[in-house]
Enzyme design. Structure first.
Site, PDB file in Angstrom:
ATOM      1  N   HIS A   9       0.835  -1.196   0.000  1.00 46.38           N
ATOM      2  CA  HIS A   9       0.000   0.000   0.000  1.00 46.38           C
ATOM      3  C   HIS A   9       0.868   1.243   0.000  1.00 46.38           C
ATOM      4  O   HIS A   9       2.060   1.201   0.294  1.00 46.38           O
ATOM      5  CB  HIS A   9      -0.984   0.000   1.189  1.00 46.38           C
ATOM      6  CG  HIS A   9      -0.398   0.390   2.504  1.00 46.38           C
ATOM      7  ND1 HIS A   9      -1.008   1.288   3.356  1.00 46.38           N
ATOM      8  CD2 HIS A   9       0.737   0.008   3.134  1.00 46.38           C
ATOM      9  CE1 HIS A   9      -0.269   1.432   4.448  1.00 46.38           C
ATOM     10  NE2 HIS A   9       0.785   0.662   4.340  1.00 46.38           N
ATOM     11  N   CYS A  70       3.700   5.402   5.552  1.00 46.74           N
ATOM     12  CA  CYS A  70       3.756   4.211   6.412  1.00 46.74           C
ATOM     13  C   CYS A  70       5.195   3.715   6.482  1.00 46.74           C
ATOM     14  O   CYS A  70       5.935   3.817   5.502  1.00 46.74           O
ATOM     15  CB  CYS A  70       2.851   3.121   5.838  1.00 46.74           C
ATOM     16  SG  CYS A  70       2.850   1.577   6.793  1.00 46.74           S
ATOM     17  N   SER A 111      -6.010   5.826   9.564  1.00 46.56           N
ATOM     18  CA  SER A 111      -4.587   6.145   9.358  1.00 46.56           C
ATOM     19  C   SER A 111      -4.387   7.258   8.339  1.00 46.56           C
ATOM     20  O   SER A 111      -3.415   8.011   8.412  1.00 46.56           O
ATOM     21  CB  SER A 111      -3.830   4.906   8.892  1.00 46.56           C
ATOM     22  OG  SER A 111      -3.970   3.868   9.831  1.00 46.56           O
TER      23      SER A 111
END
Length: 120
Positions: A9, A70, A111
């Site tokens: 992702h 991330c 997130s």
């Protein structure tokens, strides 16, 4: 049984993210200024580069490595295998609904906003 999927992702955080800071922006100075709408526009730009490229998976890996908020960025956005109940529900649903090799539309979680590439 729904078994297991695997995915990469690319996350773009924004001022509404649960933790509005990342490895790219440790103080969160930029993320706290970024609206969700702006984050979506950034992500759509990345998605277009990926789907328009000759090698979408390679482009996804390159962009995730540089641009994802991330910590999985260091591994090209790779999250590895996961099953039901391990990810936030919208993320899980989008991944299980994607075909292998497909890049999802924008997925919205606590997130931030993501695009996901399912590879298993």
């Amino acid at each position: 049984a729904m078994s297991v999927v695997a995915a990469r992702h690319l996350l773009v955080k924004h001022q509404g993210s649960r933790r509005p800071a990342s490895w790219k922006d440790e103080s969160g100075a930029q993320i706290k200024q970024r609206t969700k709408e702006a984050a979506i526009q950034i992500l759509l730009g990345f998605r277009k580069q990926i789907v328009d490229s000759a090698n979408p998976e390679q482009t996804f890996i390159e962009l995730a490595s540089k641009e994802s908020d991330c910590s999985s960025a260091r591994d090209g956005g790779n999250l590895g295998d996961f099953g039901p109940g391990q990810m936030q529900k919208p993320f899980e649903d989008a991944t299980f609904n994607a075909k292998i090799g497909e890049v999802t539309d924008v997925v919205d979680t606590d997130s931030g906003v993501h695009i996901i590439l399912r590879y298993k």
